[in-house]
Motif scaffolding. Structure first.
Motif, PDB file in Angstrom:
ATOM      1  N   LEU A  32       0.834  -1.210   0.000  1.00  0.00           N
ATOM      2  CA  LEU A  32       0.000   0.000   0.000  1.00  0.00           C
ATOM      3  C   LEU A  32       0.870   1.262   0.000  1.00  0.00           C
ATOM      4  O   LEU A  32       0.552   2.238  -0.693  1.00  0.00           O
ATOM      5  N   ILE A  33       1.949   1.237   0.759  1.00  0.00           N
ATOM      6  CA  ILE A  33       2.867   2.380   0.768  1.00  0.00           C
ATOM      7  C   ILE A  33       3.480   2.563  -0.622  1.00  0.00           C
ATOM      8  O   ILE A  33       3.543   3.682  -1.149  1.00  0.00           O
ATOM      9  N   GLY A  38       3.769   5.451  -5.748  1.00  0.00           N
ATOM     10  CA  GLY A  38       3.603   5.427  -7.203  1.00  0.00           C
ATOM     11  C   GLY A  38       2.565   6.425  -7.682  1.00  0.00           C
ATOM     12  O   GLY A  38       2.753   7.097  -8.695  1.00  0.00           O
ATOM     13  N   LEU A  39       1.478   6.559  -6.935  1.00  0.00           N
ATOM     14  CA  LEU A  39       0.440   7.520  -7.315  1.00  0.00           C
ATOM     15  C   LEU A  39       0.879   8.968  -7.114  1.00  0.00           C
ATOM     16  O   LEU A  39       0.452   9.858  -7.838  1.00  0.00           O
ATOM     17  N   SER A  40       1.740   9.207  -6.131  1.00  0.00           N
ATOM     18  CA  SER A  40       2.176  10.568  -5.852  1.00  0.00           C
ATOM     19  C   SER A  40       3.423  10.971  -6.630  1.00  0.00           C
ATOM     20  O   SER A  40       3.864  12.108  -6.545  1.00  0.00           O
ATOM     21  N   LEU A  41       3.978  10.045  -7.381  1.00  0.00           N
ATOM     22  CA  LEU A  41       5.235  10.319  -8.069  1.00  0.00           C
ATOM     23  C   LEU A  41       5.112  11.441  -9.100  1.00  0.00           C
ATOM     24  O   LEU A  41       6.060  12.191  -9.311  1.00  0.00           O
ATOM     25  N   VAL A  56       9.689  17.434  -0.151  1.00  0.00           N
ATOM     26  CA  VAL A  56       8.744  16.353  -0.457  1.00  0.00           C
ATOM     27  C   VAL A  56       9.445  15.245  -1.235  1.00  0.00           C
ATOM     28  O   VAL A  56       9.264  14.059  -0.965  1.00  0.00           O
ATOM     29  N   GLY A  57      10.268  15.617  -2.201  1.00  0.00           N
ATOM     30  CA  GLY A  57      10.980  14.627  -3.002  1.00  0.00           C
ATOM     31  C   GLY A  57      11.938  13.797  -2.164  1.00  0.00           C
ATOM     32  O   GLY A  57      12.029  12.574  -2.322  1.00  0.00           O
ATOM     33  N   VAL A  58      12.659  14.451  -1.268  1.00  0.00           N
ATOM     34  CA  VAL A  58      13.603  13.732  -0.408  1.00  0.00           C
ATOM     35  C   VAL A  58      12.866  12.771   0.517  1.00  0.00           C
ATOM     36  O   VAL A  58      13.265  11.617   0.683  1.00  0.00           O
ATOM     37  N   VAL A  59      11.749  13.210   1.094  1.00  0.00           N
ATOM     38  CA  VAL A  59      10.975  12.357   2.000  1.00  0.00           C
ATOM     39  C   VAL A  59      10.393  11.164   1.247  1.00  0.00           C
ATOM     40  O   VAL A  59      10.455  10.020   1.729  1.00  0.00           O
ATOM     41  N   VAL A  60       9.845  11.404   0.068  1.00  0.00           N
ATOM     42  CA  VAL A  60       9.246  10.311  -0.712  1.00  0.00           C
ATOM     43  C   VAL A  60      10.310   9.305  -1.129  1.00  0.00           C
ATOM     44  O   VAL A  60      10.100   8.091  -1.033  1.00  0.00           O
ATOM     45  N   MET A  61      11.470   9.772  -1.559  1.00  0.00           N
ATOM     46  CA  MET A  61      12.526   8.848  -1.979  1.00  0.00           C
ATOM     47  C   MET A  61      13.096   8.070  -0.791  1.00  0.00           C
ATOM     48  O   MET A  61      13.414   6.885  -0.913  1.00  0.00           O
ATOM     49  N   ALA A  62      13.198   8.717   0.364  1.00  0.00           N
ATOM     50  CA  ALA A  62      13.668   8.005   1.560  1.00  0.00           C
ATOM     51  C   ALA A  62      12.648   6.942   1.978  1.00  0.00           C
ATOM     52  O   ALA A  62      13.033   5.811   2.333  1.00  0.00           O
ATOM     53  N   LEU A  63      11.371   7.285   1.931  1.00  0.00           N
ATOM     54  CA  LEU A  63      10.324   6.316   2.268  1.00  0.00           C
ATOM     55  C   LEU A  63      10.321   5.162   1.275  1.00  0.00           C
ATOM     56  O   LEU A  63      10.160   3.998   1.671  1.00  0.00           O
TER      57      LEU A  63
END
Length: 134
Positions: A32-33, A38-41, A56-63
């Motif tokens: 799900l994460i 993928g949807l927020s990319l 936001v980009g750094v947080v998403v890539m780290a997650l």
């Protein structure tokens, strides 16, 4: 004639079948994460066009990296996967007050119940026994 890919995937399916329920629930949570990322990319890429580095980009890539790494360790039955999985499951905790502040009580109750099931599943002794590879 046997297909090597089918042999590898059947072994992985066998491993998933042997997993305790808490780890299977964690794999659903991880998927799900990954789906949410993928949807927020598209939004992240749009921000990257304006500024090469964004929070936001750094947080998403780290997650993304953390989720993939933890899921890989779980599938390999590594001992370190348990602590990382509990850390990833802890993301449900701040989501509940955020949903309540956004006036979404039904979603907050669902996330809280899912988080409780996830933590109870990951803290069970059979999870520690299953994740036995050094």
């Amino acid at each position: 004639m046997s297909i090597p890919f089918a042999v590898r995937s059947s072994a992985m399916l066998q491993t998933i079948r042997q997993m305790p329920g808490g780890l299977r629930l964690f794999l659903v949570y991880a998927l799900l994460i990954l789906a949410g990322i993928g949807l927020s990319l598209r939004y992240v890429v749009d921000q990257a066009i304006e500024a090469s580095v964004s929070l936001v980009g750094v947080v998403v890539m780290a997650l993304l990296a953390y989720t993939i790494f933890t899921t890989t360790l779980v599938l390999q039955r590594k001992e370190a996967a348990r602590g990382l999985a509990i850390g990833l499951a802890s993301l449900t905790v701040p989501l509940v007050p955020l949903l309540l502040l956004g006036q979404l009580p039904v979603q907050a109750i669902f996330v809280a119940a899912f988080g409780i099931l996830l933590f109870r599943g990951l803290l069970r002794p059979e999870v520690r026994t299953f994740l036995n590879e050094p």
